[in-house]
Motif scaffolding. Structure first.
Motif, PDB file in Angstrom:
ATOM      1  N   ASN A  27       7.948  -8.346  10.175  1.00  0.00           N
ATOM      2  CA  ASN A  27       6.874  -8.669   9.240  1.00  0.00           C
ATOM      3  C   ASN A  27       6.029  -7.426   9.017  1.00  0.00           C
ATOM      4  N   ALA A  28       5.555  -7.271   7.802  1.00  0.00           N
ATOM      5  CA  ALA A  28       4.751  -6.099   7.462  1.00  0.00           C
ATOM      6  C   ALA A  28       3.690  -6.503   6.460  1.00  0.00           C
ATOM      7  N   LYS A  29       2.780  -5.583   6.230  1.00  0.00           N
ATOM      8  CA  LYS A  29       1.686  -5.818   5.297  1.00  0.00           C
ATOM      9  C   LYS A  29       1.516  -4.574   4.447  1.00  0.00           C
ATOM     10  N   LEU A  30       1.314  -4.792   3.161  1.00  0.00           N
ATOM     11  CA  LEU A  30       1.041  -3.705   2.231  1.00  0.00           C
ATOM     12  C   LEU A  30      -0.398  -3.867   1.773  1.00  0.00           C
ATOM     13  N   ILE A  31      -1.197  -2.811   1.933  1.00  0.00           N
ATOM     14  CA  ILE A  31      -2.610  -2.868   1.558  1.00  0.00           C
ATOM     15  C   ILE A  31      -2.909  -1.689   0.643  1.00  0.00           C
ATOM     16  N   ILE A  32      -3.633  -1.955  -0.425  1.00  0.00           N
ATOM     17  CA  ILE A  32      -4.074  -0.901  -1.333  1.00  0.00           C
ATOM     18  C   ILE A  32      -5.592  -0.789  -1.211  1.00  0.00           C
ATOM     19  N   TYR A  33      -6.055   0.423  -0.873  1.00  0.00           N
ATOM     20  CA  TYR A  33      -7.480   0.702  -0.728  1.00  0.00           C
ATOM     21  C   TYR A  33      -7.936   1.644  -1.834  1.00  0.00           C
ATOM     22  N   ASP A  34      -9.200   1.506  -2.249  1.00  0.00           N
ATOM     23  CA  ASP A  34      -9.769   2.539  -3.108  1.00  0.00           C
ATOM     24  C   ASP A  34     -10.286   3.665  -2.206  1.00  0.00           C
TER      25      ASP A  34
END
Length: 85
Positions: A27-34
């Motif tokens: 399992n993994a997570k993709l996160i987009i930050y400013d």
């Protein structure tokens, strides 16, 4: 671990593809930050051992530079910058 992360096209408009290699599935997570560190988007997904590709929907993001982070279940992490035009 996670390695060989890349995103294209870069700069991107509404869509981009993220590719990376993973040592093992999980399992993994993709996160987009400013650039201020605010989380703009977050998606859980299942990654495979070897090459992975994920379509990014960037249409709801204002123009700017973002940090795309992939977090693996074993605390591995990979990051790449993307420019949204």
């Amino acid at each position: 671990g996670l390695h060989d992360i890349m995103v294209y096209p870069n700069p991107a408009h509404a869509r981009a593809t993220l590719e990376f290699d993973a040592d093992k599935e999980g399992n993994a997570k993709l996160i987009i930050y400013d650039l201020t560190g605010r989380e703009m988007q977050s998606t859980a997904f299942r990654m495979e051992a070897g090459k992975n590709g994920i379509e990014l929907n960037l249409s709801n993001l204002p123009q700017g530079i973002y940090l795309v982070v992939v977090q693996g279940a074993d605390d591995s992490m990979a990051r790449v910058n993307i420019v949204v035009e």
